[in-house]
Design a protein around this motif. Structure first.
Motif, mmCIF file in Angstrom:
data_model
loop_
_atom_site.group_PDB
_atom_site.id
_atom_site.type_symbol
_atom_site.label_atom_id
_atom_site.label_comp_id
_atom_site.label_asym_id
_atom_site.label_seq_id
_atom_site.Cartn_x
_atom_site.Cartn_y
_atom_site.Cartn_z
ATOM 1 N N ASP A 270 0.917 -1.195 0.135
ATOM 2 C CA ASP A 270 -0.067 0.236 -0.151
ATOM 3 C C ASP A 270 0.949 1.161 -0.020
ATOM 4 O OD1 ASP A 270 -1.979 -1.934 0.363
ATOM 5 O OD2 ASP A 270 -2.109 -1.503 2.564
ATOM 6 N N VAL B 90 -4.772 6.322 1.295
ATOM 7 C CA VAL B 90 -3.906 5.095 1.289
ATOM 8 C C VAL B 90 -4.320 4.558 -0.272
ATOM 9 C CG1 VAL B 90 -3.212 2.819 1.818
ATOM 10 C CG2 VAL B 90 -3.660 4.790 3.810
ATOM 11 N N VAL B 91 -3.326 4.374 -0.890
ATOM 12 C CA VAL B 91 -3.680 3.787 -2.309
ATOM 13 C C VAL B 91 -3.445 2.450 -1.994
ATOM 14 C CG1 VAL B 91 -3.004 3.500 -4.739
ATOM 15 C CG2 VAL B 91 -2.802 5.525 -3.719
ATOM 16 N N PRO B 92 -4.235 1.399 -2.166
ATOM 17 C CA PRO B 92 -4.143 -0.057 -1.976
ATOM 18 C C PRO B 92 -3.059 -0.508 -3.002
ATOM 19 C CG PRO B 92 -6.350 0.386 -2.034
ATOM 20 C CD PRO B 92 -5.809 1.746 -2.510
#
Lengths: 118, 118
Positions: free
Chosen positions: A49, A77-79
């Motif tokens: 992430d 939060v960019v997975p």
């Protein structure tokens, strides 16, 4: 031994854009600060992430299906595995990112910015 | 899907002290926000470093051999296994802490505060 990290002092120590500085380590993660302006490249991190906390300015995080806009004191939060492109359209943005130590900031060691410890 | 976390909105959602709220997850870590005032207990986390970022107020982190004072926009990482006691002597402090998901905030599940997702 661990020391206090004053973010204003650390930000005053460099001016380059898209060149993260490591200011602390937490377990096996780098706490990185970065100044950005304009467009970054589309990329993803298959194994991790990607944590963003904006401190100053307005940051768009473009995803393939939408744009997420972050203002100061906002986190996104960019997975892992999700393609994204950070873009600072309204001047310089200061932010904290957290990534596992050794993670290339473009998702690809060949194109990544060198990350320096401050 | 991951959403933008506005810290001011999240902080407005609770008033209890020493009761962390999970506002995001990054890999296997909780991003927790917490309001504190007064003294916490001496404790350590044998398996994990302990990340603190103060957003408002002044926080002392007492170590056995010194006291580290954190003001807004200052970070300190307590290394794993190091005994410490956070103390907010000058009124309420708002901070971000990061801990691996499941870490008890006192280092001991029997005495830990329940951590809720916001």
């Amino acid at each position: 031994m661990s020391e206090v990290v004053n973010l204003a002092e650390k930000f005053a120590g460099f001016s380059e854009h898209w060149a993260p500085r490591i200011v602390a380590r937490y377990n096996d993660n780098d706490i990185r600060i970065v100044k950005v302006e304009g467009e970054f490249v589309w990329h993803s991190h298959p194994e991790t992430d990607d944590f963003f906390l904006v401190l100053e300015g307005v940051l768009d995080i473009e995803l393939r299906d939408r744009i997420v806009t972050l203002r100061p004191d906002e986190i996104f939060v960019v997975p892992r595995g999700v393609e994204h492109r950070p873009v600072a359209r309204q001047g310089e943005v200061k932010l904290i990112v957290i990534e596992p130590t050794g993670t290339p900031n473009t998702g690809d060691a060949a194109t990544a910015t060198q990350v320096e410890a401050l």
